[in-house]
Write a protein that holds these residues in place. Structure first.
Motif, PDB file in Angstrom:
ATOM      1  N   HIS A 163      54.052  15.831  40.592  1.00 25.77           N
ATOM      2  CA  HIS A 163      52.896  16.455  41.380  1.00 25.77           C
ATOM      3  C   HIS A 163      51.798  16.946  40.495  1.00 25.77           C
ATOM      4  O   HIS A 163      50.564  17.015  40.983  1.00 25.77           O
ATOM      5  CB  HIS A 163      53.592  17.853  42.146  1.00 25.77           C
ATOM      6  N   ARG A 164      51.891  16.966  39.067  1.00 28.18           N
ATOM      7  CA  ARG A 164      50.893  17.234  38.268  1.00 28.18           C
ATOM      8  C   ARG A 164      50.101  15.909  37.875  1.00 28.18           C
ATOM      9  O   ARG A 164      49.087  16.122  37.126  1.00 28.18           O
ATOM     10  CB  ARG A 164      51.625  17.895  37.017  1.00 28.18           C
TER      11      ARG A 164
ATOM     12  N   ARG B 164      38.402  14.565  31.911  1.00 28.66           N
ATOM     13  CA  ARG B 164      36.979  15.480  31.576  1.00 28.66           C
ATOM     14  C   ARG B 164      37.019  15.866  30.059  1.00 28.66           C
ATOM     15  O   ARG B 164      36.015  15.890  29.548  1.00 28.66           O
ATOM     16  CB  ARG B 164      37.174  16.848  32.373  1.00 28.66           C
TER      17      ARG B 164
ATOM     18  N   ALA C  55      48.304  13.521  39.199  1.00 26.77           N
ATOM     19  CA  ALA C  55      46.741  13.298  39.486  1.00 26.77           C
ATOM     20  C   ALA C  55      45.857  14.288  38.801  1.00 26.77           C
ATOM     21  O   ALA C  55      44.799  13.999  38.127  1.00 26.77           O
ATOM     22  CB  ALA C  55      46.527  13.449  40.918  1.00 26.77           C
ATOM     23  N   ALA C  56      46.342  15.689  38.511  1.00 26.72           N
ATOM     24  CA  ALA C  56      45.665  16.755  37.934  1.00 26.72           C
ATOM     25  C   ALA C  56      45.599  16.257  36.488  1.00 26.72           C
ATOM     26  O   ALA C  56      44.450  16.490  35.763  1.00 26.72           O
ATOM     27  CB  ALA C  56      45.978  18.266  38.292  1.00 26.72           C
ATOM     28  N   PHE C  57      46.766  16.029  35.996  1.00 25.22           N
ATOM     29  CA  PHE C  57      46.774  15.423  34.562  1.00 25.22           C
ATOM     30  C   PHE C  57      45.688  14.273  34.138  1.00 25.22           C
ATOM     31  O   PHE C  57      45.119  14.637  33.181  1.00 25.22           O
ATOM     32  CB  PHE C  57      48.264  14.864  34.202  1.00 25.22           C
TER      33      PHE C  57
ATOM     34  N   ASP D 250      43.017  13.534  35.855  1.00 27.83           N
ATOM     35  CA  ASP D 250      41.647  14.158  36.007  1.00 27.83           C
ATOM     36  C   ASP D 250      41.170  14.938  34.784  1.00 27.83           C
ATOM     37  O   ASP D 250      40.074  14.812  34.142  1.00 27.83           O
ATOM     38  CB  ASP D 250      41.634  14.773  37.307  1.00 27.83           C
ATOM     39  N   ALA D 251      42.234  15.968  34.531  1.00 26.94           N
ATOM     40  CA  ALA D 251      41.853  16.932  33.073  1.00 26.94           C
ATOM     41  C   ALA D 251      41.786  15.849  31.812  1.00 26.94           C
ATOM     42  O   ALA D 251      40.930  16.104  31.078  1.00 26.94           O
ATOM     43  CB  ALA D 251      43.139  17.617  32.859  1.00 26.94           C
TER      44      ALA D 251
ATOM     45  N   ASP E 268      46.442  26.030  35.068  1.00 29.38           N
ATOM     46  CA  ASP E 268      44.875  25.668  35.476  1.00 29.38           C
ATOM     47  C   ASP E 268      44.509  26.481  36.599  1.00 29.38           C
ATOM     48  O   ASP E 268      45.491  27.052  37.478  1.00 29.38           O
ATOM     49  CB  ASP E 268      44.791  24.079  35.562  1.00 29.38           C
ATOM     50  N   GLY E 269      43.305  26.462  37.060  1.00 28.09           N
ATOM     51  CA  GLY E 269      42.922  27.173  38.101  1.00 28.09           C
ATOM     52  C   GLY E 269      42.408  28.481  37.877  1.00 28.09           C
ATOM     53  O   GLY E 269      42.221  29.173  38.858  1.00 28.09           O
TER      54      GLY E 269
ATOM     55  N   GLU F 241      42.007  20.849  28.214  1.00 25.38           N
ATOM     56  CA  GLU F 241      42.356  20.780  29.705  1.00 25.38           C
ATOM     57  C   GLU F 241      43.694  20.369  30.216  1.00 25.38           C
ATOM     58  O   GLU F 241      44.340  20.982  30.963  1.00 25.38           O
ATOM     59  CB  GLU F 241      41.479  19.815  30.194  1.00 25.38           C
TER      60      GLU F 241
ATOM     61  N   VAL G 207      47.126  22.008  32.320  1.00 29.12           N
ATOM     62  CA  VAL G 207      47.573  21.432  33.597  1.00 29.12           C
ATOM     63  C   VAL G 207      49.317  21.040  33.460  1.00 29.12           C
ATOM     64  O   VAL G 207      50.154  21.234  34.173  1.00 29.12           O
ATOM     65  CB  VAL G 207      47.292  20.007  33.893  1.00 29.12           C
TER      66      VAL G 207
END
Length: 682
Positions: free
Chosen positions: A50-51, A61, A53-55, A57-58, A162-163, A153, A157
């Motif tokens: 589940h991480r 960045r 996509a955020a992984f 994206d981070a 994060d968040g 970043e 995650v």
């Protein structure tokens, strides 16, 4: 992990070779970049996590931030089973956890490492990015001492942190940097359970024990920051706050004595447990050797018993010398071999003897009123606590034996001590006053330990107990006033001589220049030039006060922390700007540069630059730290190596401005402005 193993090719170019770490559902692999022929580090996570996509994206960045401390993100990608992040691999680099586990790190090196990490995190914070999960495994030191940080970043995650709000994220990174400092100083991890192979720090009410309670050689400011942050919930609120509090730190790796943990103190067993001696011969004061005692007697006690009795002062000095020698030699008595010592205890009647009685002052006087006990010492008491001056009872209990002819050496020693005491008392009032002052300071010192049961007269027989008389006080005040008067006279004489032999070259008449300033007349200048002819010669390197980044069309910052390396005398290190997408600075600006500050009253004659990569640049000399009003003394295009820029004779100024007008891609495709060293002669 499913989908990756030795020999797996990711993205058509990265061949996995060896797994080096596994944590929080991710794996780190060493891989070969078959396209560029280099070794890289790959962090992978299952694509169905589940991480994932955020992984990714981070990671993208983090790759947009360019900072010399942050590990470079080279590539990001995914397939049906794996999402991956490719980072540069630093050969022979060691993590902070490895450094503290293998011999420790010097306190100033901990300051440098954490300061560099904090500065990099503050730079990323300016772009809205954070780390959020700092551990000693995320901080690396290369073989040449450079500090690197990975996980910007991405670590947050991976840890599910994060968040956070910006202020909370900045505080979390600040606490993480303080925890890194704590780990570097103690080898322990203060945040929760152990991390990166380091054990957890000991807990105390409110937090963890301060580093100074665990290790020796901890800098006080770092110790205070750790205590305030980790125990009192105070300390820095952002990485930049931490960096400003520990600055300045060394620019190069610190090699020295590491901070080492202090072993926990071992409390000794109670001292002074007395056991009565039954049917055991007492020691004798005769110089003749005796029969060996029982197995319970210590050889040291037998040797002590054979020595002649000496006065208190001599015995005290001897005891102090023995104690100092034992400490210097590193000797001691183990607890399991602690000897017993037979020590006489003087009764109050003996203490109240009349000092005016010659018999009472005789050190060889019999001591019928003494009682011998055995003191079990564990461990052996120090020399200051052992009363070796007490008289000993003869073996058969006869007072006559104690004053026999065999004790002649003891009486001779006592007579010599009495003569010495009489000669010492014939001193001046000043020396007596000095001795009493030193004794008073020693008495007040917390490091001075004295036996509370000992008689002050025995410990300090030459120090008078009465207060200073009026004459002595007047004499002391007179000496102090005399010293003050002499110092005042010398100071006045020195002040009057200041400038007496100084020739500023202003002997000639003063003329006014067209600009309104004052200058010497031609005759005075000519005479001065003739007098200075012997000193004139080849130009010498001028001292550089500082070098600053010059970015008037940008954000005003271009890796400012690297500018000191441009005038450190080492051409293997230097400054470089941020990376740009095109040779024309990505269309963001027309140029950038550096400003070299020479200080006032300097006349540069030549500017020498060592540039490792091709650049286009112009060189200016001016009175201000800007190109406005400065004079251009030269320019070069597509140039590198050692570049020379002579300064015309009529051009003068305190500042040298290096203005880069174009960039060129290096071997890695990076477009930066470069400078390894600047030397200005004049």
């Amino acid at each position: 992990m499913r989908g990756v193993g030795p020999g797996t090719v990711l993205g058509g170019r990265y061949t996995a070779q060896q797994r080096v770490a596994q944590d929080r559902g991710t794996e780190r692999w060493l891989a070969d970049d078959t396209t560029l022929g280099r070794r890289v580090s790959v962090l992978v996570v299952p694509a169905d996590d589940h991480r994932a996509a955020a992984f990714l994206d981070a990671a993208r960045r983090a790759g947009s931030v360019t900072h010399p401390v942050l590990l470079r993100v080279l590539d990001v990608g995914r397939d049906d089973e794996i999402a991956w992040l490719v980072e540069e691999e630093l050969p022979e680099a060691r993590t902070l956890a490895d450094l503290v586990s293998d011999g420790g790190v010097p306190g100033d090196e901990v300051r440098r490492i954490t300061g560099e990490v904090a500065a990099a995190l503050e730079s990323a914070r300016g772009r809205g990015m954070h780390h959020l999960d700092l551990t000693p495994d995320d901080v690396l030191r290369t073989s040449d001492g450079e500090v690197r940080l990975r996980g910007l970043e991405v670590a947050g995650v991976r840890a599910g942190e994060d968040g956070l709000e910006p202020d909370d994220a900045a505080r979390r990174d600040a606490v993480g940097v303080v925890a890194l400092a704590y780990a570097g100083l103690t080898g322990l991890w203060p945040l929760g359970a152990g991390a990166s192979g380091l054990a957890a720090a000991p807990r105390v009410p409110g937090g963890v024990a301060s580093p100074s309670e665990i290790a020796a050689g901890v800098p006080r400011d770092l110790d205070a920051l750790c205590r305030l942050t980790l125990s009192d919930d105070q300390g820095p609120t952002s990485p930049g706050d931490y960096a400003s509090q520990v600055a300045p730190w060394p620019s190069r790796q610190v090699v020295g004595r590491p901070v080492v943990p202090v072993p926990a103190p071992v409390l000794p067993e109670p001292v002074g447990v007395e056991e009565p001696v039954e049917d055991e011969p007492t020691p004798t004061v005769s110089p003749e050797p005796e029969e060996p005692g029982t197995p319970e007697d210590s050889p040291d006690d037998d040797a002590t018993a054979q020595l002649p009795v000496v006065p208190a002062a001599a015995a005290g000095a001897a005891a102090a010398g023995v104690a100092a020698g034992a400490v210097a030699a590193g000797r001691g008595t183990p607890d399991d071999e602690a000897p017993t010592r037979e020590q006489p205890v003087v009764t109050p009647e003996a203490d109240e003897a009349d000092e005016s009685d010659p018999e009472a002052a005789d050190p060889a006087q019999d001591v019928d009123d003494t009682e011998v006990t055995r003191v079990v010492e564990r461990p052996t008491p120090p020399a200051w606590a052992v009363d070796e001056t007490a008289d000993r009872e003869p073996a058969d209990g006869s007072p006559e034996d104690a004053r026999s002819d065999d004790d002649a050496p003891g009486r001779a020693a006592a007579s010599g001590a009495a003569v010495t005491a009489a000669m010492t008392s014939v001193g001046t009032s000043v020396s007596s006053f000095a001795r009493r002052a030193v004794d008073k300071v020693t008495e007040l010192s917390p490091d001075t330990r004295r036996d509370p049961d000992a008689d002050d007269d025995l410990l300090s027989p030459l120090v008078p107990a009465e207060p200073l008389t009026r004459d002595q006080s007047k004499l002391a005040i007179g000496i102090i006033i005399t010293f003050l008067v002499v110092a005042l006279v010398i100071g006045i004489a020195g002040i009057r001589r200041i400038g007496a032999n100084t020739n500023l070259g202003l002997d000639g008449p003063i003329a006014t220049s067209p600009t309104g300033g004052a200058s010497r007349s031609p005759s005075a200048s000519a005479s001065s030039d003739e007098g200075d002819g012997a000193d004139s010669g080849e130009p010498e390197p001028l001292a550089i006060l500082k070098v600053e980044a010059y970015d008037p069309e940008g954000d005003g910052s271009e890796n400012d922390n690297l500018t000191p390396k441009t005038y450190d005398g080492d051409t293997s290190t230097g400054w470089f700007s941020e990376n740009y997408r095109t040779d024309a600075f990505g269309g963001l600006k027309k140029g950038l540069g550096l400003v070299v500050d020479l200080g006032p009253n300097k006349k540069p004659q030549n500017v020498e630059l060592v540039v490792p990569q091709d650049v286009d640049l112009e060189v200016y000399v001016g009175p201000d730290a800007t190109r406005d009003g400065a004079t251009k003394i030269g320019e070069k295009t597509d140039a590198k190596g050692t570049l020379e820029f002579p300064v015309p004779e009529k051009v003068n100024g305190q500042y040298i401005i290096l203005w880069y007008t174009g960039l060129h891609a290096d071997a890695d495709g990076k477009r930066r402005a470069w400078l390894d060293e600047v030397v200005v002669t004049g």
